[in-house]
Motif scaffolding. Structure first.
Motif, PDB file in Angstrom:
ATOM      1  N   ILE A 368      89.104  24.741  65.286  1.00  8.48           N
ATOM      2  CA  ILE A 368      89.007  23.455  65.993  1.00  8.48           C
ATOM      3  C   ILE A 368      89.853  23.501  67.259  1.00  8.48           C
ATOM      4  O   ILE A 368      91.038  23.853  67.206  1.00  8.48           O
ATOM      5  CB  ILE A 368      89.477  22.293  65.096  1.00  8.48           C
ATOM      6  CG1 ILE A 368      88.533  22.164  63.886  1.00  8.48           C
ATOM      7  CG2 ILE A 368      89.512  20.971  65.872  1.00  8.48           C
ATOM      8  CD1 ILE A 368      89.002  21.181  62.843  1.00  8.48           C
ATOM      9  N   LYS A 369      89.233  23.184  68.384  1.00 12.30           N
ATOM     10  CA  LYS A 369      89.971  23.049  69.649  1.00 12.30           C
ATOM     11  C   LYS A 369      90.181  21.557  69.868  1.00 12.30           C
ATOM     12  O   LYS A 369      89.216  20.797  69.975  1.00 12.30           O
ATOM     13  CB  LYS A 369      89.187  23.656  70.804  1.00 12.30           C
ATOM     14  CG  LYS A 369      89.179  25.178  70.806  1.00 12.30           C
ATOM     15  CD  LYS A 369      88.735  25.703  72.156  1.00 12.30           C
ATOM     16  CE  LYS A 369      88.611  27.226  72.152  1.00 12.30           C
ATOM     17  NZ  LYS A 369      89.815  27.932  71.722  1.00 12.30           N
ATOM     18  N   GLU A 370      91.453  21.166  69.903  1.00 14.43           N
ATOM     19  CA  GLU A 370      91.752  19.742  69.964  1.00 14.43           C
ATOM     20  C   GLU A 370      91.609  19.184  71.375  1.00 14.43           C
ATOM     21  O   GLU A 370      91.940  19.845  72.356  1.00 14.43           O
ATOM     22  CB  GLU A 370      93.164  19.488  69.435  1.00 14.43           C
ATOM     23  CG  GLU A 370      93.288  19.864  67.956  1.00 14.43           C
ATOM     24  CD  GLU A 370      94.597  19.418  67.354  1.00 14.43           C
ATOM     25  OE1 GLU A 370      95.526  19.121  68.126  1.00 14.43           O
ATOM     26  OE2 GLU A 370      94.681  19.359  66.111  1.00 14.43           O
ATOM     27  N   GLY A 371      91.086  17.957  71.433  1.00 12.21           N
ATOM     28  CA  GLY A 371      90.932  17.277  72.720  1.00 12.21           C
ATOM     29  C   GLY A 371      91.715  15.973  72.726  1.00 12.21           C
ATOM     30  O   GLY A 371      92.431  15.665  71.778  1.00 12.21           O
ATOM     31  N   LYS A 372      91.524  15.192  73.778  1.00 14.42           N
ATOM     32  CA  LYS A 372      92.304  13.951  73.903  1.00 14.42           C
ATOM     33  C   LYS A 372      91.706  12.845  73.022  1.00 14.42           C
ATOM     34  O   LYS A 372      90.535  12.915  72.611  1.00 14.42           O
ATOM     35  CB  LYS A 372      92.352  13.507  75.357  1.00 14.42           C
ATOM     36  CG  LYS A 372      91.005  13.107  75.932  1.00 14.42           C
ATOM     37  CD  LYS A 372      91.164  12.720  77.377  1.00 14.42           C
ATOM     38  CE  LYS A 372      89.963  12.042  77.981  1.00 14.42           C
ATOM     39  NZ  LYS A 372      88.671  12.611  77.727  1.00 14.42           N
ATOM     40  N   LYS A 373      92.518  11.837  72.760  1.00 13.21           N
ATOM     41  CA  LYS A 373      92.052  10.700  71.960  1.00 13.21           C
ATOM     42  C   LYS A 373      91.034   9.890  72.757  1.00 13.21           C
ATOM     43  O   LYS A 373      91.260   9.591  73.935  1.00 13.21           O
ATOM     44  CB  LYS A 373      93.248   9.822  71.585  1.00 13.21           C
ATOM     45  CG  LYS A 373      92.918   8.765  70.551  1.00 13.21           C
ATOM     46  CD  LYS A 373      94.096   7.848  70.295  1.00 13.21           C
ATOM     47  CE  LYS A 373      95.217   8.559  69.564  1.00 13.21           C
ATOM     48  NZ  LYS A 373      96.367   7.654  69.288  1.00 13.21           N
ATOM     49  N   ILE A 374      89.886   9.561  72.109  1.00 14.02           N
ATOM     50  CA  ILE A 374      88.872   8.785  72.832  1.00 14.02           C
ATOM     51  C   ILE A 374      88.611   7.433  72.187  1.00 14.02           C
ATOM     52  O   ILE A 374      87.886   6.611  72.717  1.00 14.02           O
ATOM     53  CB  ILE A 374      87.537   9.568  72.952  1.00 14.02           C
ATOM     54  CG1 ILE A 374      87.042  10.046  71.576  1.00 14.02           C
ATOM     55  CG2 ILE A 374      87.672  10.719  73.919  1.00 14.02           C
ATOM     56  CD1 ILE A 374      85.693  10.743  71.632  1.00 14.02           C
ATOM     57  N   TYR A 375      89.166   7.203  70.997  1.00 12.89           N
ATOM     58  CA  TYR A 375      89.003   5.895  70.362  1.00 12.89           C
ATOM     59  C   TYR A 375      90.161   5.645  69.410  1.00 12.89           C
ATOM     60  O   TYR A 375      90.600   6.541  68.694  1.00 12.89           O
ATOM     61  CB  TYR A 375      87.686   5.824  69.581  1.00 12.89           C
ATOM     62  CG  TYR A 375      87.591   4.596  68.695  1.00 12.89           C
ATOM     63  CD1 TYR A 375      87.334   3.333  69.233  1.00 12.89           C
ATOM     64  CD2 TYR A 375      87.767   4.702  67.313  1.00 12.89           C
ATOM     65  CE1 TYR A 375      87.272   2.211  68.422  1.00 12.89           C
ATOM     66  CE2 TYR A 375      87.701   3.583  66.493  1.00 12.89           C
ATOM     67  CZ  TYR A 375      87.452   2.337  67.049  1.00 12.89           C
ATOM     68  OH  TYR A 375      87.388   1.237  66.258  1.00 12.89           O
ATOM     69  N   GLU A 376      90.636   4.423  69.407  1.00 14.02           N
ATOM     70  CA  GLU A 376      91.652   4.020  68.444  1.00 14.02           C
ATOM     71  C   GLU A 376      91.317   2.611  67.982  1.00 14.02           C
ATOM     72  O   GLU A 376      91.137   1.713  68.813  1.00 14.02           O
ATOM     73  CB  GLU A 376      93.052   4.056  69.069  1.00 14.02           C
ATOM     74  CG  GLU A 376      94.142   3.944  68.034  1.00 14.02           C
ATOM     75  CD  GLU A 376      95.509   4.299  68.611  1.00 14.02           C
ATOM     76  OE1 GLU A 376      95.619   4.401  69.842  1.00 14.02           O
ATOM     77  OE2 GLU A 376      96.448   4.481  67.817  1.00 14.02           O
ATOM     78  N   GLY A 377      91.177   2.432  66.688  1.00 15.67           N
ATOM     79  CA  GLY A 377      90.819   1.117  66.158  1.00 15.67           C
ATOM     80  C   GLY A 377      90.898   1.132  64.659  1.00 15.67           C
ATOM     81  O   GLY A 377      91.798   1.764  64.086  1.00 15.67           O
ATOM     82  N   THR A 378      89.941   0.481  64.012  1.00 17.25           N
ATOM     83  CA  THR A 378      89.938   0.477  62.544  1.00 17.25           C
ATOM     84  C   THR A 378      88.592   0.941  62.030  1.00 17.25           C
ATOM     85  O   THR A 378      87.556   0.755  62.666  1.00 17.25           O
ATOM     86  CB  THR A 378      90.222  -0.933  61.986  1.00 17.25           C
ATOM     87  OG1 THR A 378      89.240  -1.824  62.519  1.00 17.25           O
ATOM     88  CG2 THR A 378      91.603  -1.416  62.348  1.00 17.25           C
TER      89      THR A 378
END
Lengths: 421, 126
Positions: A368-378
């Motif tokens: 897995i190549k990690e990327g930036k956060k694109i969503y934060e919620g529930t």
């Protein structure tokens, strides 16, 4: 009987032969949450292996509606009842899962091999089982999802029935093939030793030249995946599409390839592979293998009826909506943890779930190549985040097969509307 | 399933199974369908169609039991997470062992006059 270690049960158990582990083991994970019973797998298998005269009743791969259906009829209820009668009230689990040697705790009841020791005669009988009647094989799926006919009228649907009935309660679809068990009941029961487990990939096969059709394997297999062919008078079973798994099928280009039923799955519920096995039958640690991750790290995939004791190599992500007591009976005590993790998947599980059915080649390793956060919620009431991660799959030779990226789509406004705000 | 009425004299015949059908199971079923199909790229219109179509027995049963308002709420909650993203697949080059399956050949003499030699690899998910 000899003693072998069964990690599904977290203990040693009796088995007619000494343990002998293959170099790698054929194994698979099915995600029941996604199965819509389209029967593409069933027909892919049928049209490849069991289309000949005498094989009409044979469905090496099948999908049945639970809890209503089964092929053959009531196969699981019947073997569960035999076990309950042999060890009334004693089919229980204890303890907590701790390691890869006992991930679900310890099974305190009796397996089909142990129950046979004091319930069967003659002494040569090795496995508790039963031989389904012809009638139980002849109608797979009939009336599972269709209206039944008038009472007492055979082979006819209700003439006035114009609507499909609706199940008034929960149900789900269970896709099944031979589990190519680590301790196969069919192999244990065969008086001619015509059944063998291949040392290179753990695939269980019936030697067609040695079989004499005694049907002991049909009687013994608790999953009822060994089938008798009347016109040749010998038994047959799923061969795990071994030319594809070997990479000797012309289509495979020399690379190990998943079976026909896996490749045909349009619901993308299936992943099959070859896992490394220790001498005692446990899975060798292989952290970057997707099946090892799903079964031993994320623990979202569970064995089908582990209490039978054959250490099946088919694993299932259980359906989230089904009452837990039913699921615990079917998949053992790991159900609650598996559903909890699947309902709120972590970053790695979200990525690994994208490996299902992106390729027909067997995946040996992922990264897995990690990327930036694109969503934060529930999600389902709990905090949840999605990342721009990429999962990469590699084949046997360590070469990349494909990569899948979670992306936030960018929508570009058409030129004609560019200034419409 | 059986053609005839149960034979009560058969000791192996199943005569009854308890199937509890509480509302939470139905709601969870609806959430699973919504989430799984949203992950596959279904938008709100397609997801609602899935629930309203009787042929999808499980989803439609949930629609009937829970009602349109509740189903819309479940669909929107799923799309809030999974509707924001898409999964982009990229195959490795053929040299890596990836197999490009040939397109089925069209027979000579049909309206489409391609020769069988014209077989080309599928272009999937480019």
């Amino acid at each position: 009987m000899a003693k072998v270690f069964n990690w599904n049960l977290g203990r040693e158990m009796a088995y007619p032969y000494e343990a002998r582990s293959p170099q790698r083991q054929f194994a698979f994970v099915f995600n029941i949450n996604r199965c819509i019973a389209c029967q593409s797998c069933t027909m892919a298998c049928k049209s490849t292996w069991t289309f000949s005269k005498g094989q009409e009743h044979m469905w090496w791969a099948n999908v049945e509606t639970k809890p209503y259906g089964g092929y053959p009829k009531f196969w699981d209820m019947k073997i569960l009842e035999l076990l309950e009668n042999a060890n009334s009230g004693g089919q229980t689990w204890s303890g907590e899962g701790k390691s890869a040697k006992n991930p679900y705790g310890r099974f305190e009841g009796k397996t089909i091999f142990e129950a046979a020791e004091n319930t069967l005669v003659p002494d040569s009988a090795r496995v508790l089982g039963y031989l389904p009647a012809d009638e139980e094989w002849n109608s797979p799926n009939i009336y599972e999802d269709n209206p039944v006919g008038d009472r007492g009228v055979r082979y006819q649907l209700d003439q006035a029935g114009v609507q499909l009935p609706i199940h008034k309660t929960w149900f789900f679809y269970l896709a099944r093939i031979c589990n190519h068990c680590s301790y196969p009941a069919c192999l244990a029961a065969c008086p001619r030793k015509a059944i063998y487990k291949r040392p290179e990939d753990g695939i269980v096969l019936i030697d067609q030249s040695e079989c004499r059709g005694y049907r002991k394997c049909v009687e013994a297999c608790p999953y009822k995946k060994s089938m008798y062919r009347g016109n040749t008078r010998i038994s047959e079973k799923c061969i795990a599409c071994y030319p594809r798994v070997e990479g000797t099928d012309p289509e495979s280009g020399g690379q190990p390839m998943e079976t026909r039923c896996m490749a045909a799955c349009i619901g993308q519920i299936r992943m099959q592979g070859l896992v490394k096995v220790n001498a005692d039958g446990t899975w060798a640690e292989d952290r970057a293998h997707p099946l090892y991750y799903l079964v031993h790290v994320a623990k979202v995939a569970l064995p089908l009826y582990p209490q039978f004791g054959t250490q099946p190599n088919g694993y299932y992500i259980p359906p989230r909506w089904v009452p837990r007591p039913y699921l615990r009976q079917m998949f053992g005590p790991g159900v609650d943890e598996a559903i909890e993790r699947y309902t709120n998947p972590d970053r790695e599980l979200t990525a690994v779930l994208q490996l299902f059915r992106r390729s027909n080649l067997i995946i040996y390793r992922y990264e897995i190549k990690e990327g930036k956060k694109i969503y934060e919620g529930t999600l389902n009431g709990k905090p949840y985040a999605l990342h721009n991660d990429t999962v990469i799959a590699y084949n046997r030779d360590g070469k990349e097969i494909f990569r899948t990226t979670i992306e936030e789509p960018v929508h570009i406004r058409p030129g004609v509307h560019a200034n419409s705000i | 399933m059986p053609y005839d009425d149960p034979d009560m004299t058969d000791p192996m015949e199943m005569i009854g199974v308890e199937l509890p059908a509480e509302e939470p199971a139905m709601e969870e079923l609806a959430r699973v369908f919504a989430e799984e199909f949203a992950r596959m790229g279904f938008d709100e219109r397609k997801l609602l169609h899935l629930f309203k179509t009787p042929f999808y027995a499980g989803a439609h049963n949930a629609y009937l039991a829970l009602g349109e308002e509740k189903i819309q709420e479940i669909v929107r909650a799923s799309l809030e997470v999974w509707g924001r993203i898409r999964f982009l697949d990229r195959e490795a080059d053929p040299g890596s062992g990836m197999i490009l399956l040939p397109v089925l050949p069209v027979l000579k003499g049909t309206d489409n006059q391609h020769e069988t030699d014209d077989m080309e690899p599928c272009q999937e998910d480019q």
